[in-house]
Design an enzyme around this catalytic site. Structure first.
Site, mmCIF file in Angstrom:
data_model
loop_
_atom_site.group_PDB
_atom_site.id
_atom_site.type_symbol
_atom_site.label_atom_id
_atom_site.label_comp_id
_atom_site.label_asym_id
_atom_site.label_seq_id
_atom_site.Cartn_x
_atom_site.Cartn_y
_atom_site.Cartn_z
ATOM 1 N N GLY A 238 5.324 13.873 -8.351
ATOM 2 C CA GLY A 238 4.166 13.878 -7.905
ATOM 3 C C GLY A 238 3.868 14.139 -6.626
ATOM 4 O O GLY A 238 2.898 13.983 -6.176
ATOM 5 N N LYS A 241 5.342 19.423 -5.216
ATOM 6 C CA LYS A 241 6.317 20.699 -5.209
ATOM 7 C C LYS A 241 5.812 21.886 -5.816
ATOM 8 O O LYS A 241 5.885 22.977 -5.424
ATOM 9 C CB LYS A 241 7.637 20.411 -6.175
ATOM 10 C CG LYS A 241 8.456 19.001 -5.468
ATOM 11 C CD LYS A 241 9.884 18.828 -5.947
ATOM 12 C CE LYS A 241 9.765 18.265 -7.292
ATOM 13 N NZ LYS A 241 8.901 16.826 -7.392
ATOM 14 N N THR A 242 5.242 21.568 -6.995
ATOM 15 C CA THR A 242 4.620 22.873 -7.755
ATOM 16 C C THR A 242 3.697 23.273 -7.006
ATOM 17 O O THR A 242 3.326 24.486 -7.173
ATOM 18 C CB THR A 242 4.215 22.433 -9.328
ATOM 19 O OG1 THR A 242 5.369 21.748 -9.819
ATOM 20 C CG2 THR A 242 3.752 23.405 -10.143
ATOM 21 N N GLU A 459 1.488 -18.197 -6.444
ATOM 22 C CA GLU A 459 1.065 -17.323 -5.467
ATOM 23 C C GLU A 459 0.697 -17.581 -4.128
ATOM 24 O O GLU A 459 0.898 -17.010 -3.100
ATOM 25 C CB GLU A 459 -0.199 -16.537 -6.194
ATOM 26 C CG GLU A 459 0.069 -16.001 -7.498
ATOM 27 C CD GLU A 459 1.189 -14.769 -7.427
ATOM 28 O OE1 GLU A 459 1.210 -14.247 -6.689
ATOM 29 O OE2 GLU A 459 1.738 -14.646 -8.583
ATOM 30 N N HIS A 462 3.875 -17.777 -2.225
ATOM 31 C CA HIS A 462 4.233 -16.139 -1.840
ATOM 32 C C HIS A 462 3.221 -15.905 -0.491
ATOM 33 O O HIS A 462 3.790 -15.280 0.612
ATOM 34 C CB HIS A 462 3.838 -15.082 -2.723
ATOM 35 C CG HIS A 462 4.751 -14.891 -3.938
ATOM 36 N ND1 HIS A 462 6.050 -14.771 -3.692
ATOM 37 C CD2 HIS A 462 4.581 -15.067 -5.217
ATOM 38 C CE1 HIS A 462 6.905 -14.848 -4.735
ATOM 39 N NE2 HIS A 462 5.912 -15.100 -5.544
#
Length: 656
Positions: A238, A241-242, A459, A462
């Site tokens: 993704g 490259k193409t 949470e 965190h």
């Protein structure tokens, strides 16, 4: 009215000729010829009594016995004037000289005996003749199984050689060895240019030189240089490259042959090598030209590895032919081969050497500035509201490839349309990030109040640790709304570092363990909700010890082999393995205890944050600022980001 008629005519299906119609017409003609030329259309089957009556009147001119079971009765000319034969003569299907009746007599010997007896009694004077007769229809019916088998074989051979609707060389069984490459030339010119490729500055610079080679070869050959044979585009999926290869085709304005590595692979032996030869032959005829092989790892894998078919593997034969064609025999032919893969580690070393693929161009994931350029490309067709902040979106999407950003912009437009908005707002983009990263929101998932409380404190743990530590990623958003397989999530804004120091990795590990630490501090119990956190910190700790050499006990040593050749050999002893396990466990437990200490010191703020999360279900950075105050590290990180924008050269550093 005339325009309407013209449009209706243009929308009518066009007549298309099909070769099978010819076969059908021939079959109908044969059947019609057999049907009308038999002369038996007006023939009537008669019973034994009717036959005996005609026999007694001596009206029969001859009898033809067909296949020993049916007698065809022919009537004398003078007897045809009788009323009983008029109906048959006047029939539209009757032809002069054909039989009048068919009589199924059963046993031939009894029939002949009865005729002989009647001949003696009534003085009959007709002849009897035996014939064996078969129709074309019966012959075709006899060969029908073989015809069906041949037809099925031809059908499948045609499908395997390029599809039932294949055209040109690839659609016929006798052209199966022809190249399947799609040609773009002056008639079908590629419209993609470097202007359509956002970011990828280093990669664009490399391929622009390839375009210059093709446009002005004398500039390089006059000094004795040779035009490169090929360039290999390597990078994660993704990253463009193409798209970059298409831009080369659009800029170079030369014939461009595009195909995938799997197009060489076929079930027939030798087809792949034949297609390689045909591809390079066509490219040489249209020189100067470009050949682009996407996903070259389909045929370019290292030979001799994982081969279950012996020495005559079709993929290896195809690779050998490709190596031969690129070996530099025709140095005067201006044909450049571009190839793309995200599995460069599995490619054969002979394919990677100079003289075949002279250049390897790494197409990396875009950085923050390149993501901003990519956003500007993909938001052009969208109707944007004034509150959209492209710079913030670029910061919010670290690790996103160009394809991910395109998907995110499309998802944001779908979310805005689903909510009945007239334009795409900034929040729609944020919701699209949540949808792509976290998964679909599970509004109907049943969660008990006690479970919801544990999730909220998990949470909040965190968020608290990441807010307190300098090197942890700053928080953007916390939610306890279930998404995908997760019951809650926290979104961060990680700094994009070229290198990572030990303190930075330890802070990230501590923030990851903050969820389980919060459960321990508040409930003195732990749950299974920290599975993904444990997996993450275990991988980080193992990488620090075995890959990056960041552990004091084991020292400056790595057990990582970038060539991938140590798959069956453990590069350390059993004693070292015990030391590795011990150091990994010690590192994780130290950060767990550190998280418990920080949360214990800020227990009241942790509780306030969790209660706010239970009330709102989703909280943002400004909510944390009200509880904890402004994060002191943000100003320092902002200065670092500004300094990075002015850096023009960076010493290359390899990082796994």
């Amino acid at each position: 009215m005339s325009d309407l008629k013209k449009d209706s005519n243009s929308n009518m299906p066009k007549f298309k000729f099909n070769a099978y119609w010819i076969y059908g017409a021939i079959f109908v003609i044969i059947m019609a010829f057999q049907f009308f030329s038999s002369g038996d259309l007006a023939t009537k089957s008669i019973s034994k009594n009717e036959f005996n009556e005609i026999l007694k009147e001596n009206d029969i001119s001859k009898i033809v016995v067909l296949n020993n079971n049916i007698a065809q009765i022919y009537i004398k000319k003078e007897a045809q004037k009788k009323e009983r034969y008029r109906k048959t003569i006047n029939s539209a299907f009757y032809t002069q000289g054909s039989s009048f009746y068919d009589y199924n007599f059963g046993d031939l010997q009894n029939f002949e005996n009865n005729i002989e007896k009647s001949r003696q009694e009534n003085g009959l004077d007709f002849d009897i003749k035996n014939e064996n007769k078969t129709s074309i229809f019966d012959t075709i019916l006899g060969f029908l199984p073989f015809i069906i088998l041949i037809g099925v074989w031809l059908f499948f051979m045609k499908r395997m050689s390029g599809g039932a609707g294949g055209s040109g060389g690839g659609g016929q069984i006798f052209s199966i060895g022809k190249s399947k490459a799609k040609l773009f030339d002056k008639d079908t010119k590629v419209k993609t240019t470097f202007a359509n490729v956002a970011g990828l500055e280093g990669a664009k610079e490399e391929v622009q030189e390839i375009v210059d080679f093709l446009k002005n070869p004398e500039k390089y050959t006059s000094l004795g240089g040779k035009i490169p044979k090929g360039a290999l585009l390597v990078g994660p999926p993704g990253t463009g490259k193409t798209l970059l290869a298409k831009a080369v085709a659009g800029e170079a304005d030369v014939p461009f042959f595009s195909l995938s590595g799997s197009d060489f692979v076929e079930m027939f032996v030798g087809v792949g090598a034949s297609r390689v030869r045909d591809l390079f032959k066509q490219a040489a005829q249209k020189s100067p030209s470009i050949i682009f092989i996407d996903e070259i790892d389909a045929i370019g894998r290292a030979r001799g590895k994982n081969s279950m078919t012996g020495g005559n593997d079709e993929r290896e034969n195809t690779l050998n032919q490709l190596l031969t064609e690129m070996d530099g025999f025709g140095t005067d032919v201006n044909v450049i081969v571009l190839a793309a893969t995200n599995r460069a580690d599995v490619l054969d070393s002979a394919l990677m050497r100079a003289g075949r693929f002279d250049r390897q161009i790494y197409v990396d994931l875009p950085n923050i500035n390149e993501r901003k350029e990519i956003f500007e490309v993909h938001i052009k067709p969208l109707k944007l509201a004034e509150d959209v902040k492209i710079g913030f979106l670029a910061q919010q999407t670290p690790g996103f490839s160009g394809a991910d950003i395109a998907n995110m912009c499309n998802e944001a437009a779908l979310i805005a349309a689903r909510n009945g908005k007239k334009a795409v707002h900034h929040q729609d983009f944020l919701d699209a990030v949540d949808r792509i990263v976290g998964g679909l929101e599970k509004k109907n998932k049943v969660i008990t109040p006690s479970e919801k409380k544990v999730i909220a404190f998990h949470e909040a743990g965190h968020a608290t640790i990441s807010w307190m530590l300098e090197h942890a990623a700053p928080l953007v958003k916390v939610t306890i709304v279930p998404r995908g397989q997760s019951l809650g999530a926290a979104w961060y804004l990680p700094a994009e570092r070229m290198i990572v120091q030990t303190e930075q990795m330890l802070d990230e590990m501590c923030a990851t363990m903050g969820g389980r630490a919060a459960e321990k501090v508040m409930f003195d119990k732990i749950s299974t909700g920290a599975l993904s956190d444990l997996e993450k910190v275990t991988k980080q700790a193992r990488a620090m010890v075995t890959v990056y050499g960041l552990n004091e006990e084991l020292g400056n040593i790595t057990y990582y082999d970038s060539s991938g050749n140590d798959g069956f050999v453990k590069p350390y002893s059993e004693d070292t393995a015990k030391s590795i396990d011990k150091e990994i466990s010690k590192m994780i437990e130290a950060q767990y205890e550190r998280a418990i200490q920080i949360l214990g010191d800020n227990r009241d703020k942790l509780t306030t944050l969790a209660e706010l999360l239970l009330e709102k279900e989703v909280i943002f950075k400004n909510d944390l600022e009200k509880i904890f105050g402004k994060r002191p590290f943000d100003d320092v990180q902002a200065e670092i980001i500004e300094e990075k924008k002015d850096v023009t050269s960076v010493e290359p550093t390899t990082e796994k």
